[in-house]
Structure formats: structure tokens, C-alpha cells
Scaffold this active site. Structure first.
Site, mmCIF file in Angstrom:
data_model
loop_
_atom_site.group_PDB
_atom_site.id
_atom_site.type_symbol
_atom_site.label_atom_id
_atom_site.label_comp_id
_atom_site.label_asym_id
_atom_site.label_seq_id
_atom_site.Cartn_x
_atom_site.Cartn_y
_atom_site.Cartn_z
ATOM 1 N N CYS A 154 -18.448 -3.757 -17.772
ATOM 2 C CA CYS A 154 -18.578 -3.381 -16.359
ATOM 3 C C CYS A 154 -19.763 -4.071 -15.693
ATOM 4 O O CYS A 154 -20.885 -4.014 -16.200
ATOM 5 C CB CYS A 154 -18.739 -1.861 -16.228
ATOM 6 S SG CYS A 154 -18.932 -1.333 -14.513
ATOM 7 N N TYR A 208 -6.574 6.629 3.808
ATOM 8 C CA TYR A 208 -6.742 5.566 2.826
ATOM 9 C C TYR A 208 -6.025 4.291 3.256
ATOM 10 O O TYR A 208 -6.606 3.200 3.277
ATOM 11 C CB TYR A 208 -6.255 5.970 1.429
ATOM 12 C CG TYR A 208 -5.988 4.746 0.608
ATOM 13 C CD1 TYR A 208 -7.069 4.017 0.108
ATOM 14 C CD2 TYR A 208 -4.703 4.225 0.451
ATOM 15 C CE1 TYR A 208 -6.860 2.810 -0.559
ATOM 16 C CE2 TYR A 208 -4.488 3.029 -0.208
ATOM 17 C CZ TYR A 208 -5.558 2.334 -0.711
ATOM 18 O OH TYR A 208 -5.368 1.153 -1.342
ATOM 19 N N ASP A 212 -9.905 5.612 -2.312
ATOM 20 C CA ASP A 212 -8.718 6.051 -3.030
ATOM 21 C C ASP A 212 -9.151 6.709 -4.346
ATOM 22 O O ASP A 212 -10.336 6.946 -4.560
ATOM 23 C CB ASP A 212 -7.775 4.872 -3.290
ATOM 24 C CG ASP A 212 -8.300 3.978 -4.389
ATOM 25 O OD1 ASP A 212 -9.538 3.916 -4.568
ATOM 26 O OD2 ASP A 212 -7.492 3.350 -5.090
ATOM 27 N N GLU A 218 0.824 -1.214 0.000
ATOM 28 C CA GLU A 218 0.000 0.000 0.000
ATOM 29 C C GLU A 218 0.855 1.260 0.000
ATOM 30 O O GLU A 218 0.537 2.237 -0.674
ATOM 31 C CB GLU A 218 -0.961 0.011 1.190
ATOM 32 C CG GLU A 218 -2.071 -1.023 1.120
ATOM 33 C CD GLU A 218 -2.974 -0.853 -0.097
ATOM 34 O OE1 GLU A 218 -2.987 0.228 -0.719
ATOM 35 O OE2 GLU A 218 -3.679 -1.826 -0.437
ATOM 36 N N CYS A 258 -13.148 0.828 -15.204
ATOM 37 C CA CYS A 258 -13.610 2.214 -15.004
ATOM 38 C C CYS A 258 -12.394 3.140 -14.983
ATOM 39 O O CYS A 258 -12.146 3.865 -14.025
ATOM 40 C CB CYS A 258 -14.412 2.313 -13.712
ATOM 41 S SG CYS A 258 -15.393 3.833 -13.577
#
Length: 341
Positions: free
Chosen positions: A203, A123, A141, A40, A193
Site C-alpha cells: 500500500c 456517489y 463509495d 457507474e 485495501c
DNA sequence: CACACGTGGGG
DNA sequence: TCCCCAAGTGT
């Protein structure tokens, strides 16, 4: 938006999840929190492709948070060289040591406790809580913001829509499989996306998307400021196959990294009269907030100047300059200085 | 809240 | 060439 959104997203994720070095397959037990944390931090404002080789190197070299906490600062900074945003590496070291010393080498599972650690913001705390510890944390995020802005056709510019976006993200977050859901949503943003040319035809939640007719309209961005131009000079001072490097101040641009001396004049108290400076050309480098034209000047000295003439320098073997841990700007400048002339 | 803070890839 | 941007954080 109901649990239907999450259900469709998770079903799509079960069949299409990307395989990544830090990730467990859908439905599997969560990965080692150390791996989640490291990934991360590396992924902040950084592409997956750029982060993967660094992640593998770090995991091999420092397999646990305790090992990282015990590492030399210099070695960690050098290993981070080239990945950018070097405050992340400085905070990585600080965080590892806090976890080692205050938590016995075990990351806290609590989102608020995670949030209090160096380099872990809202986040990352939520992502770790969800992915590593299975908590129903609301992960927001850039991907999530874009997906929410499209699904709800939000006209408010992104910078002013934080509260709204967070509320939508909260409403969409399911109580089951929080880690898989968070990653599913980020995968959706990264693969379907996307900012440009989204693949709405594939999607899983296109039917529920209010922005479907004009997806690239969202999210709405504030106008961007022009990027200023800067000029500087870097000094390559070589003696007997060694070049002078400096360690930059801890904070600020490229903070804590090794570098060539930069400034309007060569980095010495000594007298430079009689030294033959060669103009080796210029290096152009684009930072987020300014463009830099870096002139590279080279001097080949016959004798090494006294150490007291330098503030904090070290002589590095020119033949091994790639191992010095220079950030990309100075790696480029070094290639420029070593070019045949 | 706005800005500082890296880098490399893609259109 | 140029602009956009990629799983943000700290101040």
C-alpha cells in the site's frame, strides 16, 4: 492528511491502474460521460467482473444516451436481466430520456444537476463530475469509506460515521486530477485495501495509516440482522411448446421483469380441476434481505386457455426461454421445470 | 434513519 | 453450507 496522501496514491495509480472498458488511462482525457454513467450505474453494489460483459453489450447495442433513450423498455430490461437490482435499469431508461429530451442528449457537467437525474445519487453524481468532467467532486463509495475508516482508525460504526468519513474524504481530495484520484482511491480499496486480508505491504499510504496494525478491525460494522426465510410456488404452464410468462409489477422485487407466475394458486380464473400438476422440485435463491425456497409446479396443457383468463401474460417459446430476459431466480426455476422427469 | 432491493464469487 | 460482500439509490 495532506496532499501527500493524494500524491502517493496518484503515483501508485499511474503505475498500477486497472484497464477497464469504461476507463481512460491515467493522465488521458476523460471518457465519454455516457460510458462513465453507464458503468457507474452498473457498478452500484456490483462487482467489476459481473458488470463488464453487460457494459460491453449495452455499449454495442446502444452506443449513445440518445440510442438508449429511444430503446424499447422491454429490450433494456431484458438486457439487464441477471445483473440484479432492476430499479437501476428502470431508472437508466428514465435518466436517458431526461438527458435526451431536456439536455439534448448531452449529460450536464454540474454535480447538482447530475444528482437530480433518476438513479443518480450522491456517489454517482460526484463520480461522474470527477471522472467525466474533471471537477473536484468528493467521491465517497464503499471503498473510500473503508480506506478512510482504516487510515483514521475510526471506531464509530459505519452507519453513524457518514459525516466524519465525508469530512476526511473531502480533506484528502486534491485539486488536480480529480478523476484519476477518485479512481485511484477506488482501485486501492478494490485491490489492496480490501475488506479481508488487505495487502498493507504493497500500500502506497501504509505509513500514514492509523489502522495499519489491525486493518480488518475497520470499518466497524453494526451487527447484522438475521435473514428471514420465505416459501413460494412458481407455476410453469406449458402448451404446444410455449410457456406462460408474466410481467411483474413495476415496483418491488424484480419489478418490471418477465417472470413465471408466482403465488399460492395457479394464475388463472379458469377451472384447474382435472389438470395434472407435477412437482418439479424446489429452487433455492438467496436475496440480500431474505432466503427463498421456490417450489416449481408444472402443467402440460392440451389447449391454450383463453387470454382473458390471464391478467398480463405472454406465451414464450420454451426452446428460446434463455432469450426471455428472466432474472436469475426464474432462469433457475425454468431449468428446474424443463428438467427430465 | 432503516429498510427494500439481486446476484455470483470467495473464504 | 454459510456468511460476507461489490463503484448505492429510493423511500
Amino acid at each position: 492528511m495532506s496532499t501527500c496522501f493524494a500524491a502517493k496514491l496518484l503515483a501508485h495509480y499511474d503505475a498500477n491502474a486497472r484497464t477497464l472498458p469504461w476507463r481512460s488511462p491515467p493522465g488521458a482525457p476523460p471518457p465519454d460521460p455516457y460510458r462513465v454513467w453507464l458503468s457507474e450505474i452498473m457498478l452500484q453494489q456490483t462487482t467489476v467482473a459481473a458488470a463488464i460483459p453487460y457494459f460491453n453489450t449495452f455499449i454495442t447495442r446502444w452506443p449513445s444516451v440518445a440510442a438508449l433513450a429511444a430503446a424499447d423498455d422491454t429490450a433494456v430490461m431484458a438486457a439487464w436481466a441477471g445483473l440484479g437490482y432492476y430499479a437501476r435499469a428502470r431508472n437508466l431508461i428514465k435518466c436517458a430520456r431526461v438527458v435526451a429530451l431536456e439536455y439534448g442528449g448531452v449529460f450536464p457537467a454540474d454535480e447538482a444537476a447530475l444528482r437530480a437525474l433518476p438513479g443518480i445519487g450522491a456517489y454517482t453524481a460526484a463520480a461522474m463530475a470527477a471522472i467525466a468532467f474533471g471537477a473536484r467532486a468528493v467521491v465517497v463509495d464503499g471503498n473510500v469509506k473503508r480506506v478512510m475508516a482504516r487510515v483514521h482508525a475510526i471506531e464509530t460504526p459505519l452507519s453513524q460515521a457518514e459525516v466524519q468519513l465525508h469530512a476526511h474524504a473531502t480533506a484528502a481530495t486534491p485539486h488536480g486530477r480529480p478523476g484519476d484520484y477518485a479512481q485511484a482511491l477506488m482501485d486501492l480499496g478494490a485491490t489492496l485495501c480490501t475488506p479481508r486480508a488487505p495487502k498493507c505491504g504493497q500500500c502506497p499510504v501504509a505509513r500514514a495509516c492509523k489502522g495499519r496494525a489491525d486493518p480488518t478491525r475497520y470499518p466497524v460494522h453494526a451487527p447484522k440482522a438475521p435473514r428471514p426465510e420465505r416459501r413460494e410456488t412458481a407455476w410453469w404452464i406449458e402448451v404446444g411448446g410455449h410457456v406462460l410468462l408474466v410481467e411483474r409489477p413495476t415496483n418491488g422485487l424484480l419489478g418490471g421483469m418477465r417472470a413465471l407466475p408466482v403465488g399460492d394458486a395457479p394464475p388463472m380464473i379458469a377451472d384447474w380441476r382435472g389438470v395434472d400438476w407435477q412437482n418439479m422440485g424446489n429452487v433455492r435463491h438467496i436475496f440480500t434481505h431474505f432466503s427463498l425456497d421456490l417450489a416449481v409446479q408444472r402443467a402440460m396443457l392440451l389447449a391454450r386457455p383463453a387470454p382473458e383468463n390471464f391478467h398480463a401474460g405472454l406465451w414464450w417459446p420454451v426452446a428460446k426461454i434463455e432469450t426471455a430476459g428472466l432474472p436469475s431466480l426464474f432462469a433457475k426455476a425454468a431449468r428446474c421445470a424443463m428438467a427430465a422427469s
